[in-house]
Design a protein around this motif. Structure first.
Motif, PDB file in Angstrom:
ATOM      1  N   ALA A 126      71.603   0.029  16.590  1.00 21.36           N
ATOM      2  CA  ALA A 126      70.836  -0.862  17.464  1.00 21.36           C
ATOM      3  C   ALA A 126      70.666  -2.234  16.818  1.00 21.36           C
ATOM      4  O   ALA A 126      70.734  -3.268  17.496  1.00 21.36           O
ATOM      5  CB  ALA A 126      69.480  -0.253  17.781  1.00 21.36           C
ATOM      6  N   ILE A 127      70.463  -2.249  15.510  1.00 21.16           N
ATOM      7  CA  ILE A 127      70.336  -3.525  14.795  1.00 21.16           C
ATOM      8  C   ILE A 127      71.639  -4.303  14.846  1.00 21.16           C
ATOM      9  O   ILE A 127      71.656  -5.511  15.117  1.00 21.16           O
ATOM     10  CB  ILE A 127      69.912  -3.282  13.335  1.00 21.16           C
ATOM     11  N   VAL A 128      72.751  -3.610  14.611  1.00 21.22           N
ATOM     12  CA  VAL A 128      74.058  -4.262  14.692  1.00 21.22           C
ATOM     13  C   VAL A 128      74.294  -4.794  16.103  1.00 21.22           C
ATOM     14  O   VAL A 128      74.770  -5.921  16.287  1.00 21.22           O
ATOM     15  CB  VAL A 128      75.184  -3.284  14.290  1.00 21.22           C
ATOM     16  N   GLY A 129      73.968  -3.972  17.110  1.00 19.30           N
ATOM     17  CA  GLY A 129      74.130  -4.410  18.488  1.00 19.30           C
ATOM     18  C   GLY A 129      73.285  -5.628  18.809  1.00 19.30           C
ATOM     19  O   GLY A 129      73.722  -6.525  19.542  1.00 19.30           O
ATOM     20  N   PHE A 131      72.359  -8.030  16.708  1.00 19.74           N
ATOM     21  CA  PHE A 131      73.002  -9.206  16.115  1.00 19.74           C
ATOM     22  C   PHE A 131      74.255  -9.606  16.893  1.00 19.74           C
ATOM     23  O   PHE A 131      74.557 -10.796  17.046  1.00 19.74           O
ATOM     24  CB  PHE A 131      73.355  -8.940  14.647  1.00 19.74           C
ATOM     25  N   LYS A 132      74.989  -8.596  17.392  1.00 17.95           N
ATOM     26  CA  LYS A 132      76.182  -8.888  18.187  1.00 17.95           C
ATOM     27  C   LYS A 132      75.805  -9.619  19.473  1.00 17.95           C
ATOM     28  O   LYS A 132      76.458 -10.599  19.859  1.00 17.95           O
ATOM     29  CB  LYS A 132      76.914  -7.580  18.511  1.00 17.95           C
ATOM     30  N   VAL A 133      74.773  -9.145  20.132  1.00 15.90           N
ATOM     31  CA  VAL A 133      74.296  -9.790  21.353  1.00 15.90           C
ATOM     32  C   VAL A 133      73.832 -11.203  21.064  1.00 15.90           C
ATOM     33  O   VAL A 133      74.080 -12.135  21.841  1.00 15.90           O
ATOM     34  CB  VAL A 133      73.161  -8.954  21.988  1.00 15.90           C
ATOM     35  N   ARG A 134      73.156 -11.379  19.957  1.00 17.79           N
ATOM     36  CA  ARG A 134      72.633 -12.687  19.592  1.00 17.79           C
ATOM     37  C   ARG A 134      73.760 -13.708  19.420  1.00 17.79           C
ATOM     38  O   ARG A 134      73.586 -14.890  19.729  1.00 17.79           O
ATOM     39  CB  ARG A 134      71.833 -12.567  18.291  1.00 17.79           C
ATOM     40  N   GLU A 135      74.924 -13.250  18.947  1.00 14.57           N
ATOM     41  CA  GLU A 135      76.035 -14.169  18.696  1.00 14.57           C
ATOM     42  C   GLU A 135      77.032 -14.231  19.843  1.00 14.57           C
ATOM     43  O   GLU A 135      77.891 -15.113  19.857  1.00 14.57           O
ATOM     44  CB  GLU A 135      76.765 -13.763  17.410  1.00 14.57           C
ATOM     45  N   THR A 136      76.954 -13.296  20.800  1.00 17.69           N
ATOM     46  CA  THR A 136      77.923 -13.299  21.903  1.00 17.69           C
ATOM     47  C   THR A 136      77.210 -13.290  23.253  1.00 17.69           C
ATOM     48  O   THR A 136      76.805 -14.326  23.751  1.00 17.69           O
ATOM     49  CB  THR A 136      78.884 -12.097  21.784  1.00 17.69           C
ATOM     50  N   SER A 137      77.033 -12.100  23.823  1.00 20.34           N
ATOM     51  CA  SER A 137      76.404 -11.999  25.147  1.00 20.34           C
ATOM     52  C   SER A 137      75.627 -10.701  25.251  1.00 20.34           C
ATOM     53  O   SER A 137      75.818  -9.772  24.461  1.00 20.34           O
ATOM     54  CB  SER A 137      77.476 -12.042  26.249  1.00 20.34           C
ATOM     55  N   SER A 144      79.077  -2.320  21.428  1.00 18.02           N
ATOM     56  CA  SER A 144      78.860  -2.357  19.976  1.00 18.02           C
ATOM     57  C   SER A 144      78.164  -1.089  19.503  1.00 18.02           C
ATOM     58  O   SER A 144      78.521  -0.514  18.462  1.00 18.02           O
ATOM     59  CB  SER A 144      78.011  -3.578  19.605  1.00 18.02           C
ATOM     60  N   PHE A 145      77.175  -0.641  20.259  1.00 12.02           N
ATOM     61  CA  PHE A 145      76.451   0.587  19.926  1.00 12.02           C
ATOM     62  C   PHE A 145      77.398   1.781  19.956  1.00 12.02           C
ATOM     63  O   PHE A 145      77.371   2.649  19.062  1.00 12.02           O
ATOM     64  CB  PHE A 145      75.305   0.782  20.906  1.00 12.02           C
ATOM     65  N   PHE A 146      78.244   1.829  20.968  1.00 15.06           N
ATOM     66  CA  PHE A 146      79.244   2.904  21.085  1.00 15.06           C
ATOM     67  C   PHE A 146      80.170   2.907  19.888  1.00 15.06           C
ATOM     68  O   PHE A 146      80.439   3.962  19.286  1.00 15.06           O
ATOM     69  CB  PHE A 146      80.045   2.707  22.377  1.00 15.06           C
ATOM     70  N   PHE A 147      80.661   1.746  19.514  1.00 17.47           N
ATOM     71  CA  PHE A 147      81.587   1.651  18.389  1.00 17.47           C
ATOM     72  C   PHE A 147      80.915   2.072  17.090  1.00 17.47           C
ATOM     73  O   PHE A 147      81.479   2.850  16.304  1.00 17.47           O
ATOM     74  CB  PHE A 147      82.116   0.224  18.265  1.00 17.47           C
ATOM     75  N   GLN A 182      83.517  -5.479  10.770  1.00  9.75           N
ATOM     76  CA  GLN A 182      84.604  -5.741  11.716  1.00  9.75           C
ATOM     77  C   GLN A 182      84.090  -6.154  13.090  1.00  9.75           C
ATOM     78  O   GLN A 182      84.610  -7.104  13.687  1.00  9.75           O
ATOM     79  CB  GLN A 182      85.487  -4.495  11.839  1.00  9.75           C
ATOM     80  N   ILE A 183      83.082  -5.456  13.584  1.00 10.14           N
ATOM     81  CA  ILE A 183      82.579  -5.774  14.927  1.00 10.14           C
ATOM     82  C   ILE A 183      81.903  -7.137  14.952  1.00 10.14           C
ATOM     83  O   ILE A 183      81.935  -7.849  15.958  1.00 10.14           O
ATOM     84  CB  ILE A 183      81.612  -4.670  15.431  1.00 10.14           C
ATOM     85  N   MET A 184      81.322  -7.532  13.817  1.00 16.46           N
ATOM     86  CA  MET A 184      80.665  -8.832  13.754  1.00 16.46           C
ATOM     87  C   MET A 184      81.665  -9.963  13.503  1.00 16.46           C
ATOM     88  O   MET A 184      81.348 -11.133  13.747  1.00 16.46           O
ATOM     89  CB  MET A 184      79.597  -8.838  12.660  1.00 16.46           C
ATOM     90  N   GLN A 185      82.844  -9.634  13.032  1.00 16.75           N
ATOM     91  CA  GLN A 185      83.858 -10.649  12.785  1.00 16.75           C
ATOM     92  C   GLN A 185      84.782 -10.875  13.981  1.00 16.75           C
ATOM     93  O   GLN A 185      85.455 -11.902  14.050  1.00 16.75           O
ATOM     94  CB  GLN A 185      84.721 -10.253  11.576  1.00 16.75           C
ATOM     95  N   LEU A 186      84.812  -9.936  14.907  1.00 12.10           N
ATOM     96  CA  LEU A 186      85.772  -9.995  16.003  1.00 12.10           C
ATOM     97  C   LEU A 186      85.695 -11.297  16.785  1.00 12.10           C
ATOM     98  O   LEU A 186      86.692 -12.000  16.954  1.00 12.10           O
ATOM     99  CB  LEU A 186      85.571  -8.805  16.949  1.00 12.10           C
ATOM    100  N   HIS A 187      84.508 -11.649  17.264  1.00 12.38           N
ATOM    101  CA  HIS A 187      84.385 -12.858  18.086  1.00 12.38           C
ATOM    102  C   HIS A 187      84.614 -14.119  17.261  1.00 12.38           C
ATOM    103  O   HIS A 187      85.059 -15.138  17.790  1.00 12.38           O
ATOM    104  CB  HIS A 187      83.012 -12.890  18.768  1.00 12.38           C
TER     105      HIS A 187
END
Length: 203
Positions: A126-129, A131-137, A144-147, A182-187
């Protein structure tokens, strides 16, 4: 994603795996002598072996990452409406968490593991998700949570069968951190703004 970016992502992922595995392995040996019996003159060899196993885990995490990207690409062509694929990922994630609890209950793992491990996975994913939302959408949260949960658990499957909590953590921790990287570097590597990221990942 060109070859140079892919090589950079691959190289840094396996290096991350090597570093995390080595540090985690040393800490576990110091805290739990039964995890790996090391003589005084065997530390250097074992540290090298830990680093090599970490590099392998990093490479495995990288394979899982691109397997997910391939699955995501295929699924978006099957599910004509993006929200269906997102919903499916959410359902599968819940199923995996329940499956973890069932498989760990009444095993050689410590008794609290069957509920504590899924809880920790959910919190960290959830924390990773977030941060991902914060930087993308906003739509990036469930993919992200699924991955972070489903793909990481699949990659760490041998650790779940080991019956040893130390072995499970030794394998699960570097995989989770590599996948986070990896998930945080993708975008960032794709250089796409949030709206294009949403289209790319069916977010």
């Amino acid at each position: 994603m060109n070859l140079r970016k892919w090589m950079r992502l691959f190289g840094l992922t396996i290096l991350t795996g090597g570093l995390v595995t080595t540090v985690a392995g040393v800490i576990m040996v110091l805290m739990d002598p039964e995890f790996r019996n090391i003589e005084a003159d065997g530390w250097l060899f074992n540290i090298v072996m830990m680093a090599l196993s970490g590099l392998a885990l990093g490479a495995f995490a990288h394979m899982g990452f691109f397997a997910y990207l391939t699955l995501n690409y295929i699924a978006r062509s099957i599910f004509k409406r993006p929200y269906l694929w997102v919903t499916f990922q959410g359902f599968v994630t819940v199923f995996v968490l329940v499956e973890i609890m069932i498989n760990l209950y009444d095993t050689n793992f410590p008794q609290a593991t069957f509920w504590l491990l899924p809880l920790v996975l959910v919190a960290l994913a959830a924390i990773v998700g977030w941060f991902k939302v914060r930087e993308t959408s906003r739509g990036a949260w469930i993919p992200s949570f699924f991955f972070m949960v489903t793909i990481t658990v699949l990659e760490a499957n041998p650790g779940f069968k080991s019956g040893s909590l130390s072995s499970l953590v030794y394998m699960l921790l570097p995989l989770f951190i590599c996948n986070t990287y990896q998930i945080m570097q993708l975008h960032r590597l794709l250089g796409t703004p949030a709206e294009k990221e949403r289209t790319l990942q069916a977010n």
